[in-house]
Every structure is written in structure tokens, then in C-alpha cells.
Scaffold this active site. Structure first.
Site, PDB file in Angstrom:
ATOM      1  N   GLU A 149      43.166  34.656  85.547  1.00 58.83           N
ATOM      2  CA  GLU A 149      42.679  34.451  86.918  1.00 58.83           C
ATOM      3  C   GLU A 149      41.955  35.672  87.449  1.00 58.83           C
ATOM      4  O   GLU A 149      40.978  35.550  88.201  1.00 58.83           O
ATOM      5  CB  GLU A 149      43.844  34.059  87.832  1.00 58.83           C
ATOM      6  CG  GLU A 149      44.336  32.642  87.667  1.00 58.83           C
ATOM      7  CD  GLU A 149      45.144  32.432  86.395  1.00 58.83           C
ATOM      8  OE1 GLU A 149      45.278  31.270  85.960  1.00 58.83           O
ATOM      9  OE2 GLU A 149      45.638  33.443  85.833  1.00 58.83           O
ATOM     10  N   HIS A 178      55.505  26.408  91.106  1.00 64.28           N
ATOM     11  CA  HIS A 178      54.310  25.579  91.259  1.00 64.28           C
ATOM     12  C   HIS A 178      54.314  24.773  92.557  1.00 64.28           C
ATOM     13  O   HIS A 178      53.539  23.830  92.696  1.00 64.28           O
ATOM     14  CB  HIS A 178      54.171  24.608  90.083  1.00 64.28           C
ATOM     15  CG  HIS A 178      53.866  25.270  88.768  1.00 64.28           C
ATOM     16  ND1 HIS A 178      53.295  26.505  88.674  1.00 64.28           N
ATOM     17  CD2 HIS A 178      54.078  24.852  87.494  1.00 64.28           C
ATOM     18  CE1 HIS A 178      53.157  26.824  87.397  1.00 64.28           C
ATOM     19  NE2 HIS A 178      53.623  25.839  86.655  1.00 64.28           N
TER      20      HIS A 178
END
Length: 327
Positions: free
Chosen positions: A62, A131
Site C-alpha cells: 500500500e 477488516h
């Protein structure tokens, strides 16, 4: 006649990406598994075959995705990058907070970094603590970053286009639980709208209920339930959290005299508190102290039954409002 097609949120976002790539040669789209696989939720399906190397896959990094996007944007490109889960943005906060947000300021306006970050969040069965986080408040604390959270196919389409055409770095946070809902009519050839406008979803006279993202649908269902008891709730979907449309909220709260802010994120440090204070600072006189309805300050469990008991539901929201009103 407007060009109207039926879309889910996932296919509406895909249509917005396709239009951006078709109309702007400076747009590139990339991220983990977004090209050949078409994205983990299918949002980028078919774009690589249509636009070739302008849509490509990246390694699992990322920080590299956001770092290269910042540099490409400074050199005149308009990167749209996908971060597969919003929780993964944390490893790239240096690129967002120290780089993207500062480019225009540090260059005295000579250089911009119009990067669009597409990501998704929300509680869903099995997503577990790593998540299921709602991270909008963390991003909103950083000046220079725009943040939007669409909840309908039309908004998913319009907001993504607004972000692409904006000169500000923008994070568009979608919700995975909404991606593959019902197909509804979406106008796909409309003008590009500027960022920052809320919408009154349902009118009411007794109370103003402000929300965003997936909680829009919870708020509408709760307000419809309360209407049967004679309680008129005005539901406002903020859509854009930065810039935030205080004018629409203040106008509503000034009429109703009561304000409730609902979000899926946890309570402490959540954006609900900022909205309430912002309305108070604008001189609204309330009949009652404003109320926050949120997820408690806990980690999100994997078990669906436990998760569902924590996430605000139409039933729990209606009950909280009835208690608030003393009904």
C-alpha cells in the site's frame, strides 16, 4: 433525454471508472488484483481488457501504491488507486498524511496531487477486527484530504466522478455490504458535480437524523418505523464528510430543534461529535441536547451474532430515538 441505466453500487462505480478513463487520458487505475482479476469485489471488472496498461495490478504494498500515485499526480496524471480494505490504509498513512495532504501547501500552489483513493469498509460476517474498522474520522482530522461515503448507486457514480475531476486528493469509502444490492436506475451522462453536498432523503418535522454510508439505509428504515408512531424524522445523508455541508444540516436542525447523528464507526473520537459541535457553533438552539448513535468502543468480533448486536440497526436506532424523545 438522459442516459439512464440500471446499476448496483459495484457496477455504478465501474461505470464511473470507465467514463473517467474514456474522457480523461490522464487517468490511470491501479491496485492489488484490480486488473486481471477485476477486483476482489468485481468493481474493476473488464477495465483492463478495454483500456490496457492504463489499468494494472500492483504488488502487495500500500505504501508503494500511494507513493507512486502521489508522484504521478504531481507530474500531471490523475491516478485512481484501490486500497482493497480501508484497514490497509494504515500502512500508507505517511504517504497520505505527510505527502498527499501537503503537496499543494508546500509548493505554494504550484503543484497539486489529485489522487483518488477508492477503498471499502463496514462490518460484515467473518470480517473480524482487522477488516471491520470504520476509519473516516482518522482521515477527516487531516487538512487537505477530501472524504466521501456513497450509499446508493447514483451517489457511487456521481461522487467518484466528482473526486476524479477535483484537484484535491480524495478518499472515496464504499461499503462492501452494499456493493451487490438491487439494480436501480442511474443517470450516467450527467454533469460532473462539485464535492460537498448533502441530501435530504426523507423529510420530517420532529427531529433531524444525520448519517452517511451504509447507515443511510438503517436511518430510513428506522424513520419509517417511527412514522407509524407519529414521529417525523428528517433523514439527511451527508455523503461528503469533507467538505461537510453544514448549511443543509443547520437549516434542518433549526426547524426541528433536535439533532441525532448516526454512524457505524465507534463512538469516541467519531465524526458525530464534530458534526454536533459544528452545528452548535453555528447558533442552532436545541430543544434537547443532541444525541450520538454509534457502535460501542469495542473491537469487532468475527461471530455474526455478536457483530450484529453491536452495529446500529433500524430497531436499535428507532428505540434510541424513542427513548431520546421520551415517547
Amino acid at each position: 433525454m438522459p442516459d439512464v441505466k440500471k446499476h448496483t453500487i459495484a457496477t455504478a462505480a465501474n461505470a464511473a471508472l470507465r467514463r473517467s478513463l474514456a474522457e480523461r487520458p490522464d487517468v490511470i487505475v491501479y491496485g492489488e488484483d484490480i486488473a486481471l482479476p477485476g477486483g476482489v469485489f468485481g468493481v474493476t471488472k473488464g477495465l483492463h481488457s478495454e483500456f490496457g496498461n492504463r489499468v494494472f495490478d500492483t504488488p502487495i504494498s500500500e505504501s508503494a501504491i500511494l507513493g507512486t500515485a502521489t508522484g504521478a499526480a504531481m507530474m500531471g496524471m490523475r491516478p485512481i488507486v484501490e486500497i482493497m480494505w480501508s484497514d490497509f490504509l494504515f500502512v500508507a498513512f505517511d504517504q497520505i498524511i505527510n505527502q498527499l495532504s501537503n503537496v499543494r501547501y508546500l509548493s505554494r500552489g504550484a503543484v497539486a496531487a489529485p489522487v483518488v483513493i477508492r477503498t471499502q469498509q463496514g462490518m460484515s460476517p467473518g470480517a473480524c477486527a482487522q477488516h471491520s474498522q470504520s476509519i473516516e474520522a482518522l482521515l477527516l482530522h487531516v487538512p487537505g484530504i477530501r472524504v466521501a461515503m456513497p450509499a446508493t448507486p447514483q451517489d457511487a457514480y456521481d461522487i467518484l466522478l466528482s473526486a476524479v475531476w477535483s484537484d484535491d486528493p480524495t478518499v472515496v469509502i464504499e461499503n462492501r455490504t452494499l456493493y451487490h444490492g438491487a439494480r436501480v436506475e442511474v443517470t450516467v451522462d450527467g454533469a460532473i458535480m462539485p464535492p460537498g453536498k448533502a441530501v435530504v432523503v426523507r423529510p420530517g418535522t420532529d427531529l433531524t437524523l444525520v448519517t452517511w454510508g451504509a447507515m443511510r439505509h438503517v436511518a430510513v428504515e428506522a424513520s419509517e418505523s417511527l412514522a407509524s408512531s407519529g414521529i417525523g424524522v428528517e433523514v439527511i445523508d451527508a455523503r461528503w464528510l469533507s467538505p461537510f455541508d453544514y448549511d443543509t444540516v443547520v437549516a434542518s436542525a433549526s426547524r426541528t430543534g433536535r439533532l441525532v447523528v448516526l454512524h457505524e464507526a465507534t463512538k469516541t473520537g467519531g465524526f458525530a461529535a464534530e458534526v454536533i459541535l459544528g452545528v452548535l457553533e453555528r447558533g442552532v438552539r436545541f430543544a434537547q441536547v443532541p444525541l450520538r448513535i454509534t457502535t460501542p468502543d469495542v473491537r469487532i468480533p468475527a461471530a455474526e451474532s455478536m457483530m450484529s448486536s453491536l452495529r446500529p440497526s433500524a430497531t436499535s436506532v428507532a428505540h434510541a430515538i424513542e427513548t431520546y424523545l421520551g415517547a
